[in-house]
Design an enzyme around this catalytic site. Sequence first.
Site, PDB file in Angstrom:
ATOM      1  N   LYS A 108       0.748  -1.091  -0.108  1.00 50.92           N
ATOM      2  CA  LYS A 108       0.153  -0.004   0.094  1.00 50.92           C
ATOM      3  C   LYS A 108       0.837   1.307  -0.198  1.00 50.92           C
ATOM      4  O   LYS A 108       1.848   1.267   0.817  1.00 50.92           O
ATOM      5  CB  LYS A 108      -0.941   0.000   1.284  1.00 50.92           C
ATOM      6  CG  LYS A 108      -2.074  -1.163   1.215  1.00 50.92           C
ATOM      7  CD  LYS A 108      -3.299  -0.626   0.079  1.00 50.92           C
ATOM      8  CE  LYS A 108      -4.108  -1.743   0.097  1.00 50.92           C
ATOM      9  NZ  LYS A 108      -5.067  -1.507  -0.881  1.00 50.92           N
ATOM     10  N   ASP A 139      -0.210  -0.393  -4.618  1.00 50.95           N
ATOM     11  CA  ASP A 139      -1.505   0.113  -4.739  1.00 50.95           C
ATOM     12  C   ASP A 139      -1.913   1.547  -3.993  1.00 50.95           C
ATOM     13  O   ASP A 139      -1.613   1.580  -3.020  1.00 50.95           O
ATOM     14  CB  ASP A 139      -2.502  -0.830  -4.115  1.00 50.95           C
ATOM     15  CG  ASP A 139      -3.865  -0.847  -4.030  1.00 50.95           C
ATOM     16  OD1 ASP A 139      -4.320   0.365  -4.884  1.00 50.95           O
ATOM     17  OD2 ASP A 139      -4.680  -1.336  -3.369  1.00 50.95           O
ATOM     18  N   GLU A 165      -1.268  -0.615  -9.181  1.00 46.65           N
ATOM     19  CA  GLU A 165      -2.839  -0.774  -9.183  1.00 46.65           C
ATOM     20  C   GLU A 165      -3.453   0.674  -8.756  1.00 46.65           C
ATOM     21  O   GLU A 165      -2.972   1.211  -7.793  1.00 46.65           O
ATOM     22  CB  GLU A 165      -3.126  -1.717  -7.895  1.00 46.65           C
ATOM     23  CG  GLU A 165      -4.665  -2.053  -7.884  1.00 46.65           C
ATOM     24  CD  GLU A 165      -4.887  -2.800  -6.796  1.00 46.65           C
ATOM     25  OE1 GLU A 165      -5.845  -2.986  -6.030  1.00 46.65           O
ATOM     26  OE2 GLU A 165      -3.859  -3.952  -6.698  1.00 46.65           O
ATOM     27  N   ASP A 191      -8.543  -1.132 -10.584  1.00 42.44           N
ATOM     28  CA  ASP A 191      -9.354  -1.856  -9.305  1.00 42.44           C
ATOM     29  C   ASP A 191     -10.726  -0.925  -9.263  1.00 42.44           C
ATOM     30  O   ASP A 191     -11.453  -1.471  -9.734  1.00 42.44           O
ATOM     31  CB  ASP A 191      -8.457  -1.983  -8.078  1.00 42.44           C
ATOM     32  CG  ASP A 191      -9.405  -2.393  -6.829  1.00 42.44           C
ATOM     33  OD1 ASP A 191     -10.448  -2.919  -7.294  1.00 42.44           O
ATOM     34  OD2 ASP A 191      -8.966  -2.345  -6.007  1.00 42.44           O
ATOM     35  N   LYS A 215     -13.116  -8.311  -7.837  1.00 48.85           N
ATOM     36  CA  LYS A 215     -13.173  -8.844  -6.509  1.00 48.85           C
ATOM     37  C   LYS A 215     -14.805  -9.413  -6.538  1.00 48.85           C
ATOM     38  O   LYS A 215     -15.624  -8.412  -7.295  1.00 48.85           O
ATOM     39  CB  LYS A 215     -13.214  -7.819  -5.614  1.00 48.85           C
ATOM     40  CG  LYS A 215     -11.648  -7.104  -5.541  1.00 48.85           C
ATOM     41  CD  LYS A 215     -11.495  -5.888  -4.515  1.00 48.85           C
ATOM     42  CE  LYS A 215     -10.125  -5.509  -4.375  1.00 48.85           C
ATOM     43  NZ  LYS A 215      -9.830  -4.419  -3.635  1.00 48.85           N
TER      44      LYS A 215
END
Length: 330
Positions: A108, A139, A165, A191, A215
């Site tokens: 992250k 991400d 991402e 995403d 997801k």
Amino acid sequence: MSHPPLDDLLATARVVALPLATRFRGLDVREALLLEGPQGWTEFSPFVEYPDAEAVTWLAAAIDFGWRASPAALRESIRINATVPAVDAASVAGVLARFDGCRTAKVKVAEPGQRLADDVARVRAVREAMGPEGRIRIDANGAWNVDEAEHAFHALAEFDLEYAEQPCAWIEELAELRRRVKYMGIPIAADESVRKADDPLAVARAGAADLLVIKAQPLGGVHRALEIVAEAGLPAVVSSALDTSVGLSMGAALAAALPVLDFDCGLGTSSLFTADIVSPPLTAVDGALRVGRVVPDAALLDELAAPSERREWWLARLERCHALLGADGD
């Protein structure tokens, strides 16, 4: 498919609160509502700040997994990545130790209140811990503008990123960034531009991403997610939304059914909890997750039950989303 009556959902509903080992996404505790359908246990766990209009898609996913047979599995296990929250560099090794045998780490970055220097230090620590053979992806959750993202790519390029991402929030920004940094050879993954978009295929049509992060819950379930990947025509990596082991089994079912799966998947997030409702929890064993449905442990459901006021909040949310689901149709 037709949707089960609300009473059928309420009859088995269990609300749990799982403590996190490290603060993640602003959370110290992850709440989820679990249901048991004819096909087995399933999960409804949109984040608490999501409005009902968005959460209803997560309920459709829960029903899809609990009341509809999963597609045929093309693989028995799924290689998964470690997930490194926005911790300080000194904490990285401890986080990675929770993910047995994982060769890939998602890190992250762009955490509110932190600086690019913090991201660089964190990613450097991951590279040092994993060695040159490890795979690192970042991400940013759409937190950068195009200029900030381009600058960050240059600052992080030395760590040989597998992909970035959602570096920017908007599809137009992703397309512009992709044009600017194409020479650097760092693929861009979408995403939020897929799972939170009115049109999940828009990012692919715009040529704004090299691959999709999918997801199951936010996209309406395993079957709908497979349709989106097929229509988009881009490589996909399956990830979770900080699910319990039940939700992770839904993600594993999706990953197992993809015709092509070239990336390690973000389905190892049970390792971020200090306790889960399945014994043993669905975590990495030698870097992989087994495919198959899981059954919560009755004692753990009781032990990790959410406080009564939180249970009532979730049941009310379930009722509202069920009404929306009926109004919207399939």
